[in-house]
Each structure stands twice: as structure tokens, then as C-alpha cells.
Design a protein around this motif. Sequence first.
Motif, PDB file in Angstrom:
ATOM      1  N   LEU A  12       0.831  -1.207   0.000  1.00 47.21           N
ATOM      2  CA  LEU A  12       0.000   0.000   0.000  1.00 47.21           C
ATOM      3  C   LEU A  12       0.867   1.259   0.000  1.00 47.21           C
ATOM      4  CD1 LEU A  12      -2.864  -0.974   2.481  1.00 47.21           C
ATOM      5  CD2 LEU A  12      -2.966  -0.904  -0.011  1.00 47.21           C
ATOM      6  N   GLN A  13       1.973   1.217   0.761  1.00 39.37           N
ATOM      7  CA  GLN A  13       2.872   2.368   0.786  1.00 39.37           C
ATOM      8  C   GLN A  13       3.498   2.600  -0.576  1.00 39.37           C
ATOM      9  OE1 GLN A  13       3.384   4.682   3.108  1.00 39.37           O
ATOM     10  NE2 GLN A  13       4.788   5.707   1.691  1.00 39.37           N
ATOM     11  N   LYS A  14       3.900   1.521  -1.249  1.00 37.85           N
ATOM     12  CA  LYS A  14       4.466   1.649  -2.586  1.00 37.85           C
ATOM     13  C   LYS A  14       3.440   2.227  -3.553  1.00 37.85           C
ATOM     14  CE  LYS A  14       6.997  -0.915  -6.143  1.00 37.85           C
ATOM     15  NZ  LYS A  14       7.599  -2.217  -6.533  1.00 37.85           N
ATOM     16  N   MET A  15       2.176   1.776  -3.430  1.00 42.82           N
ATOM     17  CA  MET A  15       1.112   2.308  -4.286  1.00 42.82           C
ATOM     18  C   MET A  15       0.916   3.801  -4.045  1.00 42.82           C
ATOM     19  SD  MET A  15      -1.610  -0.853  -3.933  1.00 42.82           S
ATOM     20  CE  MET A  15      -2.830  -0.195  -5.074  1.00 42.82           C
ATOM     21  N   ASN A  16       1.111   4.214  -2.805  1.00 43.27           N
ATOM     22  CA  ASN A  16       0.934   5.625  -2.450  1.00 43.27           C
ATOM     23  C   ASN A  16       2.082   6.491  -2.955  1.00 43.27           C
ATOM     24  OD1 ASN A  16      -0.909   7.415  -1.170  1.00 43.27           O
ATOM     25  ND2 ASN A  16       0.478   7.624   0.554  1.00 43.27           N
ATOM     26  N   GLU A  17       3.185   5.868  -3.354  1.00 45.68           N
ATOM     27  CA  GLU A  17       4.345   6.599  -3.865  1.00 45.68           C
ATOM     28  C   GLU A  17       4.343   6.697  -5.390  1.00 45.68           C
ATOM     29  OE1 GLU A  17       7.491   4.338  -2.197  1.00 45.68           O
ATOM     30  OE2 GLU A  17       7.225   5.135  -0.161  1.00 45.68           O
ATOM     31  N   ILE A  18       3.416   5.986  -6.045  1.00 45.12           N
ATOM     32  CA  ILE A  18       3.333   5.989  -7.510  1.00 45.12           C
ATOM     33  C   ILE A  18       2.270   6.998  -7.938  1.00 45.12           C
ATOM     34  CG2 ILE A  18       2.789   4.640  -9.573  1.00 45.12           C
ATOM     35  CD1 ILE A  18       3.746   2.154  -8.033  1.00 45.12           C
ATOM     36  N   THR A  19       2.682   8.016  -8.674  1.00 49.80           N
ATOM     37  CA  THR A  19       1.757   9.045  -9.150  1.00 49.80           C
ATOM     38  C   THR A  19       1.306   8.722 -10.572  1.00 49.80           C
ATOM     39  OG1 THR A  19       2.850  10.726  -7.793  1.00 49.80           O
ATOM     40  CG2 THR A  19       1.449  11.508  -9.601  1.00 49.80           C
ATOM     41  N   LEU A  20       0.016   8.841 -10.815  1.00 54.79           N
ATOM     42  CA  LEU A  20      -0.548   8.568 -12.135  1.00 54.79           C
ATOM     43  C   LEU A  20      -1.041   9.852 -12.780  1.00 54.79           C
ATOM     44  CD1 LEU A  20      -2.661   5.302 -11.615  1.00 54.79           C
ATOM     45  CD2 LEU A  20      -0.227   5.539 -12.125  1.00 54.79           C
ATOM     46  N   LYS A  21      -0.698  10.022 -14.039  1.00 55.05           N
ATOM     47  CA  LYS A  21      -1.238  11.122 -14.813  1.00 55.05           C
ATOM     48  C   LYS A  21      -2.570  10.699 -15.414  1.00 55.05           C
ATOM     49  CE  LYS A  21       3.344  12.929 -15.964  1.00 55.05           C
ATOM     50  NZ  LYS A  21       4.295  13.269 -17.047  1.00 55.05           N
ATOM     51  N   GLU A  22      -3.305  11.667 -15.937  1.00 51.17           N
ATOM     52  CA  GLU A  22      -4.622  11.380 -16.515  1.00 51.17           C
ATOM     53  C   GLU A  22      -4.528  10.303 -17.584  1.00 51.17           C
ATOM     54  OE1 GLU A  22      -8.042  14.368 -17.679  1.00 51.17           O
ATOM     55  OE2 GLU A  22      -6.658  14.161 -19.373  1.00 51.17           O
ATOM     56  N   ASN A  23      -3.517  10.382 -18.433  1.00 48.80           N
ATOM     57  CA  ASN A  23      -3.380   9.407 -19.507  1.00 48.80           C
ATOM     58  C   ASN A  23      -3.125   8.008 -18.954  1.00 48.80           C
ATOM     59  OD1 ASN A  23      -3.240   8.872 -22.413  1.00 48.80           O
ATOM     60  ND2 ASN A  23      -1.086   8.378 -22.020  1.00 48.80           N
ATOM     61  N   ASP A  24      -2.416   7.910 -17.834  1.00 50.28           N
ATOM     62  CA  ASP A  24      -2.179   6.608 -17.202  1.00 50.28           C
ATOM     63  C   ASP A  24      -3.495   5.974 -16.759  1.00 50.28           C
ATOM     64  OD1 ASP A  24       0.644   6.906 -17.391  1.00 50.28           O
ATOM     65  OD2 ASP A  24       0.645   8.101 -15.561  1.00 50.28           O
ATOM     66  N   VAL A  25      -4.362   6.796 -16.190  1.00 47.76           N
ATOM     67  CA  VAL A  25      -5.656   6.285 -15.727  1.00 47.76           C
ATOM     68  C   VAL A  25      -6.512   5.847 -16.913  1.00 47.76           C
ATOM     69  CG1 VAL A  25      -7.760   6.825 -14.443  1.00 47.76           C
ATOM     70  CG2 VAL A  25      -5.562   7.754 -13.673  1.00 47.76           C
ATOM     71  N   PHE A  26      -6.518   6.630 -17.964  1.00 49.63           N
ATOM     72  CA  PHE A  26      -7.314   6.273 -19.137  1.00 49.63           C
ATOM     73  C   PHE A  26      -6.775   5.014 -19.819  1.00 49.63           C
ATOM     74  CE2 PHE A  26      -8.712  10.966 -19.595  1.00 49.63           C
ATOM     75  CZ  PHE A  26      -9.708  10.751 -18.644  1.00 49.63           C
ATOM     76  N   GLN A  27      -5.459   4.816 -19.789  1.00 52.07           N
ATOM     77  CA  GLN A  27      -4.893   3.564 -20.297  1.00 52.07           C
ATOM     78  C   GLN A  27      -5.365   2.378 -19.454  1.00 52.07           C
ATOM     79  OE1 GLN A  27      -0.656   3.746 -20.684  1.00 52.07           O
ATOM     80  NE2 GLN A  27      -0.692   5.348 -22.252  1.00 52.07           N
ATOM     81  N   LEU A  28      -5.440   2.591 -18.133  1.00 52.32           N
ATOM     82  CA  LEU A  28      -5.935   1.544 -17.250  1.00 52.32           C
ATOM     83  C   LEU A  28      -7.396   1.235 -17.549  1.00 52.32           C
ATOM     84  CD1 LEU A  28      -5.539  -0.344 -14.830  1.00 52.32           C
ATOM     85  CD2 LEU A  28      -6.093   1.590 -13.332  1.00 52.32           C
ATOM     86  N   VAL A  29      -8.193   2.271 -17.798  1.00 55.92           N
ATOM     87  CA  VAL A  29      -9.602   2.067 -18.170  1.00 55.92           C
ATOM     88  C   VAL A  29      -9.684   1.239 -19.451  1.00 55.92           C
ATOM     89  CG1 VAL A  29     -11.708   3.214 -18.964  1.00 55.92           C
ATOM     90  CG2 VAL A  29     -10.443   4.136 -17.010  1.00 55.92           C
ATOM     91  N   GLY A  30      -8.811   1.516 -20.412  1.00 59.82           N
ATOM     92  CA  GLY A  30      -8.788   0.742 -21.649  1.00 59.82           C
ATOM     93  C   GLY A  30      -8.429  -0.709 -21.406  1.00 59.82           C
ATOM     94  N   LEU A  31      -7.453  -0.937 -20.524  1.00 60.59           N
ATOM     95  CA  LEU A  31      -7.071  -2.306 -20.189  1.00 60.59           C
ATOM     96  C   LEU A  31      -8.215  -3.049 -19.519  1.00 60.59           C
ATOM     97  CD1 LEU A  31      -5.046  -4.605 -19.825  1.00 60.59           C
ATOM     98  CD2 LEU A  31      -4.197  -3.435 -17.767  1.00 60.59           C
ATOM     99  N   LEU A  32      -8.879  -2.395 -18.575  1.00 56.89           N
ATOM    100  CA  LEU A  32     -10.005  -3.022 -17.880  1.00 56.89           C
ATOM    101  C   LEU A  32     -11.133  -3.344 -18.850  1.00 56.89           C
ATOM    102  CD1 LEU A  32     -10.050  -0.739 -14.706  1.00 56.89           C
ATOM    103  CD2 LEU A  32      -9.276  -3.114 -14.826  1.00 56.89           C
ATOM    104  N   THR A  33     -11.355  -2.475 -19.807  1.00 54.92           N
ATOM    105  CA  THR A  33     -12.380  -2.722 -20.830  1.00 54.92           C
ATOM    106  C   THR A  33     -11.991  -3.915 -21.694  1.00 54.92           C
ATOM    107  OG1 THR A  33     -12.941  -0.366 -20.874  1.00 54.92           O
ATOM    108  CG2 THR A  33     -13.679  -1.701 -22.737  1.00 54.92           C
ATOM    109  N   SER A  34     -10.721  -3.999 -22.067  1.00 53.05           N
ATOM    110  CA  SER A  34     -10.249  -5.121 -22.878  1.00 53.05           C
ATOM    111  C   SER A  34     -10.425  -6.450 -22.139  1.00 53.05           C
ATOM    112  CB  SER A  34      -8.776  -4.921 -23.246  1.00 53.05           C
ATOM    113  OG  SER A  34      -8.596  -3.776 -24.034  1.00 53.05           O
ATOM    114  N   LEU A  35     -10.135  -6.450 -20.852  1.00 48.81           N
ATOM    115  CA  LEU A  35     -10.311  -7.665 -20.056  1.00 48.81           C
ATOM    116  C   LEU A  35     -11.784  -8.045 -19.960  1.00 48.81           C
ATOM    117  CD1 LEU A  35      -7.762  -6.905 -17.200  1.00 48.81           C
ATOM    118  CD2 LEU A  35      -7.529  -8.636 -18.979  1.00 48.81           C
TER     119      LEU A  35
END
Length: 288
Positions: free
Chosen positions: A183-206
Motif C-alpha cells: 500500500l505504501q508503494k502504491m501511495n508513492e506511484i503518481t498517475l497522470k490522466e493518460n495513465d488512468v485512461f490507459q488503465l480504463v482501456g485495459l479493464l475494458t479489454s479484459l
Amino acid sequence: MNTTFNFQENNVLTMDLETLKRTHKENNIYGEPLKGFYHYEVIDRLADLCELKGLDFEIKDIFAAQNRSRQMPGVVVLPQVEAIHGINAVEAHILRRVYSNIVIHNGENDEITTNLAIAYHQDGVQIGFGPLVKVCTNQCIMNPERLVSNFGNNKVTDDELFKSVESWLDNFFDYQEKDLRILQKMNEITLKENDVFQLVGLLTSLRVAKDCTDKRISNRVKNYPLTQSQISQFTEDYLLQQLEKSIFTLLDIYNIATNLYKPDKMEIPNVLPQNLAMMEVLTDRFNL
């Protein structure tokens, strides 16, 4: 303590353990519990294990849900029992979909505690173990070793189900430390808007792959991280939060997802498997 239920107006209701014990017990033809044990017995046995291991715990948030299935509805009301105890009496209800939390306070901080999550339903029993975000009661299942069930491809016996939990509790502080580090490592990783939208695309593909009629594709995905409606809600929640903040960590994004994994927002049998599926996606993508 509840005296009546009203599942006509509410698809999901909450109750305490004593109320759950008063509901009608569903037995097989031999007068034994239909699933090998009753819902409340699972909760009692896990509480007994916590006590045996000397942990500081409390039973919280017991939910029962109606799934509207004609073949095996989540809630059945018995008129013959209502005739004795009254209309909508607790005692007249068979509850087949129950979700509960056992919160363990040892080692908790202001934001995170540890939780045993129990899902009891028509298929069997699932038990998950991991951090719980206090402010939003979001369950986190960080590793496939922290989810066990007595049905499905990776099913275990009923005895093994409880032995798995005992093993978690025997190694409670080691697992807690490992999960908090992630959880601490996750809190140290910053995501830009494009990173989140790429994740949305991956979730849609799955999601598309899982629903594909060609088994060569659908078999690649064990469980949805998010269904299509959840992907839409996840994206909307992110966009709404963008109105209030500009910097998002991976933990922020994960919390948006885990806020959807609750028994009053989705089908109880899917709560824990989808939770784990999301973490597996993030672990693979961000090398957690």
C-alpha cells in the motif's frame, strides 16, 4: 436487534449476529445444514480463531442480499413461519447471500486496519484477508494466497477453508507488514490522466475478453476486475474526483475501484474475486 425484514423495499439489509442466528435454518433432507454449516457458524468459527490467537477483533457489517433469482433466490420468506411470528418476521426468512467483516485491530493505524471478509452464498463460502481502509471501509485483497473458497477451480475442503484462516492468523503480523508495504508503494506511484485512461482501456479489454464467445479468448481471463457498468462508474468517479484534486496516486485509483466492491453495490459472490482480480492487474502493470 431486528424484529422484521423488508426485502421488498431494500435489496440489501444489515443486521447483527444475533439477528442472523434467528433467521430460518435451511437444511437438507437429513436435517443437516444445506451447505455443511450455516452462515452464522462460519462467522462464529472465524471469531473463535481470532480469540484463540489472542487478537483484538470485532464482528461488523453483516449484510444479507436478495439476488432476484427464481431458481435460487438470495432471500426466501416462509408464509407458514410468518403465520407464527408475524409478517416479515426475521424468523421467517431464509438468507442465502450473507457478507460479513471481522475487523482485527492489532497493528492498525489511523487509516488502515486488517479484516477478514466472509461471503456466504449459494455456491459456497469465500474468505478473504487483508487491509481495510477505515474511512470508506474498502476491503483490499493483496495476494491470491489471501482468498480461499470451498467451490470453483481452486476449491478446498471445509476443513482446509478454516485451516487457511488459521495460517493467516498465525502469521498475522508478517502478512500485515507485507500488505502495508505494498500500500505504501502504491501511495508513492503518481498517475497522470493518460495513465488512468490507459488503465480504463485495459479493464475494458479484459471485460470484452471475458465475455467473448470464443473460449480461446475468454479462458485467458479468470475473473473480471470490473464489469462494464463498473468500468463506467469507476471512470465517472475518477472524473468527479478530478474536479477536487489534480494529483492521483495508484492507491487513490485503487480506492476508487475498491469502493465498488461492496455487497450493497454488486453481487456478493463477485465481491472478493473481483477485488483480487483488480489487485493482480495493478501488481502486473506497476510491478508491485
